[in-house]
Scaffold this active site. Structure first.
Site, PDB file in Angstrom:
ATOM      1  N   GLU A   1     -23.219  43.066  43.689  1.00 26.01           N
ATOM      2  CA  GLU A   1     -22.865  44.452  43.363  1.00 26.01           C
ATOM      3  C   GLU A   1     -23.849  45.453  43.988  1.00 26.01           C
ATOM      4  O   GLU A   1     -23.432  46.518  44.464  1.00 26.01           O
ATOM      5  CB  GLU A   1     -22.788  44.625  41.838  1.00 26.01           C
ATOM      6  CG  GLU A   1     -21.609  43.861  41.247  1.00 26.01           C
ATOM      7  CD  GLU A   1     -21.517  43.889  39.736  1.00 26.01           C
ATOM      8  OE1 GLU A   1     -20.485  43.428  39.203  1.00 26.01           O
ATOM      9  OE2 GLU A   1     -22.464  44.362  39.068  1.00 26.01           O
TER      10      GLU A   1
ATOM     11  N   LYS B   1     -20.090  55.092  33.840  1.00 24.45           N
ATOM     12  CA  LYS B   1     -18.715  55.271  34.306  1.00 24.45           C
ATOM     13  C   LYS B   1     -18.296  56.747  34.178  1.00 24.45           C
ATOM     14  O   LYS B   1     -18.996  57.544  33.545  1.00 24.45           O
ATOM     15  CB  LYS B   1     -17.802  54.351  33.494  1.00 24.45           C
ATOM     16  CG  LYS B   1     -18.087  52.859  33.735  1.00 24.45           C
ATOM     17  CD  LYS B   1     -17.173  51.987  32.876  1.00 24.45           C
ATOM     18  CE  LYS B   1     -17.380  50.515  33.178  1.00 24.45           C
ATOM     19  NZ  LYS B   1     -16.449  49.674  32.372  1.00 24.45           N
TER      20      LYS B   1
ATOM     21  N   ASN C   1     -15.351  52.478  28.043  1.00 23.47           N
ATOM     22  CA  ASN C   1     -16.586  51.920  27.470  1.00 23.47           C
ATOM     23  C   ASN C   1     -17.854  52.387  28.183  1.00 23.47           C
ATOM     24  O   ASN C   1     -18.912  51.783  28.043  1.00 23.47           O
ATOM     25  CB  ASN C   1     -16.486  50.392  27.360  1.00 23.47           C
ATOM     26  CG  ASN C   1     -16.305  49.717  28.701  1.00 23.47           C
ATOM     27  OD1 ASN C   1     -16.280  50.388  29.736  1.00 23.47           O
ATOM     28  ND2 ASN C   1     -16.196  48.400  28.697  1.00 23.47           N
TER      29      ASN C   1
ATOM     30  N   TYR D   1     -14.316  44.909  41.277  1.00 27.24           N
ATOM     31  CA  TYR D   1     -13.602  44.246  40.180  1.00 27.24           C
ATOM     32  C   TYR D   1     -12.618  43.183  40.698  1.00 27.24           C
ATOM     33  O   TYR D   1     -11.627  42.905  40.020  1.00 27.24           O
ATOM     34  CB  TYR D   1     -12.868  45.283  39.321  1.00 27.24           C
ATOM     35  CG  TYR D   1     -13.765  46.061  38.365  1.00 27.24           C
ATOM     36  CD1 TYR D   1     -14.579  45.392  37.442  1.00 27.24           C
ATOM     37  CD2 TYR D   1     -13.787  47.448  38.351  1.00 27.24           C
ATOM     38  CE1 TYR D   1     -15.392  46.086  36.553  1.00 27.24           C
ATOM     39  CE2 TYR D   1     -14.594  48.157  37.465  1.00 27.24           C
ATOM     40  CZ  TYR D   1     -15.397  47.468  36.569  1.00 27.24           C
ATOM     41  OH  TYR D   1     -16.188  48.170  35.676  1.00 27.24           O
TER      42      TYR D   1
ATOM     43  N   HIS E   1     -21.399  50.173  32.926  1.00 31.75           N
ATOM     44  CA  HIS E   1     -21.240  48.859  33.546  1.00 31.75           C
ATOM     45  C   HIS E   1     -22.603  48.217  33.719  1.00 31.75           C
ATOM     46  O   HIS E   1     -23.572  48.887  34.045  1.00 31.75           O
ATOM     47  CB  HIS E   1     -20.580  48.984  34.926  1.00 31.75           C
ATOM     48  CG  HIS E   1     -20.654  47.707  35.713  1.00 31.75           C
ATOM     49  ND1 HIS E   1     -19.747  46.687  35.526  1.00 31.75           N
ATOM     50  CD2 HIS E   1     -21.556  47.251  36.622  1.00 31.75           C
ATOM     51  CE1 HIS E   1     -20.083  45.657  36.315  1.00 31.75           C
ATOM     52  NE2 HIS E   1     -21.180  45.981  36.981  1.00 31.75           N
TER      53      HIS E   1
HETATM   54  P1  IDP Z   1     -17.705  43.996  31.292  1.00 30.23           P
HETATM   55  O1  IDP Z   1     -17.598  45.376  31.904  1.00 30.23           O
HETATM   56  O2  IDP Z   1     -18.233  44.074  29.874  1.00 30.23           O
HETATM   57  O3  IDP Z   1     -18.453  43.024  32.145  1.00 30.23           O
HETATM   58  P2  IDP Z   1     -15.168  42.801  32.159  1.00 30.23           P
HETATM   59  O4  IDP Z   1     -14.409  41.763  31.417  1.00 30.23           O
HETATM   60  O5  IDP Z   1     -15.822  42.445  33.457  1.00 30.23           O
HETATM   61  O6  IDP Z   1     -16.217  43.426  31.117  1.00 30.23           O
HETATM   62  O7  IDP Z   1     -14.157  44.003  32.400  1.00 30.23           O
HETATM   63  C1  IDP Z   1     -14.507  45.060  33.265  1.00 30.23           C
HETATM   64  C2  IDP Z   1     -14.055  46.361  32.653  1.00 30.23           C
HETATM   65  O8  IDP Z   1     -12.635  46.357  32.559  1.00 30.23           O
HETATM   66  C3  IDP Z   1     -14.524  46.599  31.218  1.00 30.23           C
HETATM   67  O9  IDP Z   1     -15.840  47.135  31.147  1.00 30.23           O
HETATM   68  C4  IDP Z   1     -13.488  47.582  30.719  1.00 30.23           C
HETATM   69  O10 IDP Z   1     -13.760  48.915  31.189  1.00 30.23           O
HETATM   70  C5  IDP Z   1     -12.228  47.082  31.412  1.00 30.23           C
HETATM   71  N1  IDP Z   1     -11.457  46.200  30.533  1.00 30.23           N
HETATM   72  C6  IDP Z   1     -11.748  44.925  30.206  1.00 30.23           C
HETATM   73  N2  IDP Z   1     -10.830  44.415  29.374  1.00 30.23           N
HETATM   74  C7  IDP Z   1      -9.922  45.406  29.170  1.00 30.23           C
HETATM   75  C8  IDP Z   1      -8.702  45.491  28.408  1.00 30.23           C
HETATM   76  O11 IDP Z   1      -8.276  44.560  27.719  1.00 30.23           O
HETATM   77  N3  IDP Z   1      -8.046  46.696  28.459  1.00 30.23           N
HETATM   78  C9  IDP Z   1      -8.489  47.752  29.196  1.00 30.23           C
HETATM   79  N4  IDP Z   1      -9.620  47.701  29.933  1.00 30.23           N
HETATM   80  C10 IDP Z   1     -10.318  46.547  29.924  1.00 30.23           C
END
Ligand code: IDP
Length: 173
Positions: free
Chosen positions: A150, A20, A136, A73, A139
């Site tokens: 994807e 990212k 984080n 997303y 992805h």
């Molecule tokens: P993943 O990336 O681990 O599969 P997902 O639930 O698909 O997780 O969420 C996609 C992305 O959205 C996450 O990697 C993170 O960057 C962001 N995200 C998920 N939950 C939160 C939140 O509670 N606050 C802010 N960003 C979030």
């Protein structure tokens, strides 16, 4: 199929991984690629959208459009953090990749770690290099079906390469 699968191994899969914008800015592209290379997985993607002169390194960068990110997303569109997520993901170039190998979707998710880096074990990419869920750094597709969706979203068929990994017989029995 866009890719020559190893039909002898029904668990041979492809996944979509991306560093990212924060991971790119923090110089973690090499670290993340290195972990998947060392594990034995095969990089299966190229993008020739940007060529750095004079060395002509082929790099995998792209600045994702908001349309692409809304599509990517789509399942999260009703979440309160969705607008911030789109801003974050479109804030700079993303390093997009296809990786191939046995169980690479599930093993890749374990290597990335938990969505929330603070709950992610030490030794995982997020557990070692990130703190906030909204920063984080990487992805990875969450299922084989998601991965195919994807890959088709982020790559055109000619951007996904097919080749044999020379070290394959030393990694798989
Ligand atoms: P993943 O990336 O681990 O599969 P997902 O639930 O698909 O997780 O969420 C996609 C992305 O959205 C996450 O990697 C993170 O960057 C962001 N995200 C998920 N939950 C939160 C939140 O509670 N606050 C802010 N960003 C979030």
């Amino acid at each position: 199929s866009l890719f020559n699968r190893n039909m002898a191994d029904p668990r041979a899969e492809r996944t979509f991984l991306a560093v990212k914008p924060d991971g790119v800015q923090r110089g973690l592209v090499g670290e993340i690629i290195s972990r998947f290379e060392k594990r034995g997985y095969k990089l299966g993607s190229r993008q020739i959208r940007l060529v750095v002169e004079p060395v002509k390194i082929l790099i995998f960068f792209l600045q994702p459009s908001k349309d692409l990110l809304h599509n990517h997303y789509a399942e999260l569109s009703s979440k309160p953090f969705f607008p911030g997520l789109i801003e974050y993901m479109s804030s700079g170039p993303v390093f997009a990749m296809v990786w191939e190998g046995t169980d690479v979707v599930s093993v890749g998710r374990k290597m990335l770690g938990a969505t929330n880096p603070r709950e992610s074990p030490i030794g995982t990419i997020r557990g070692d290099f990130a703190i906030d869920v909204g920063r984080n750094i990487c992805h990875g597709s969450d299922s084989v079906g998601t991965a195919e969706r994807e890959i088709a979203l982020w790559f055109t068929p000619d951007e996904v390469v097919s080749y044999g990994l020379a070290q394959k017989k030393w990694i798989y029995e």
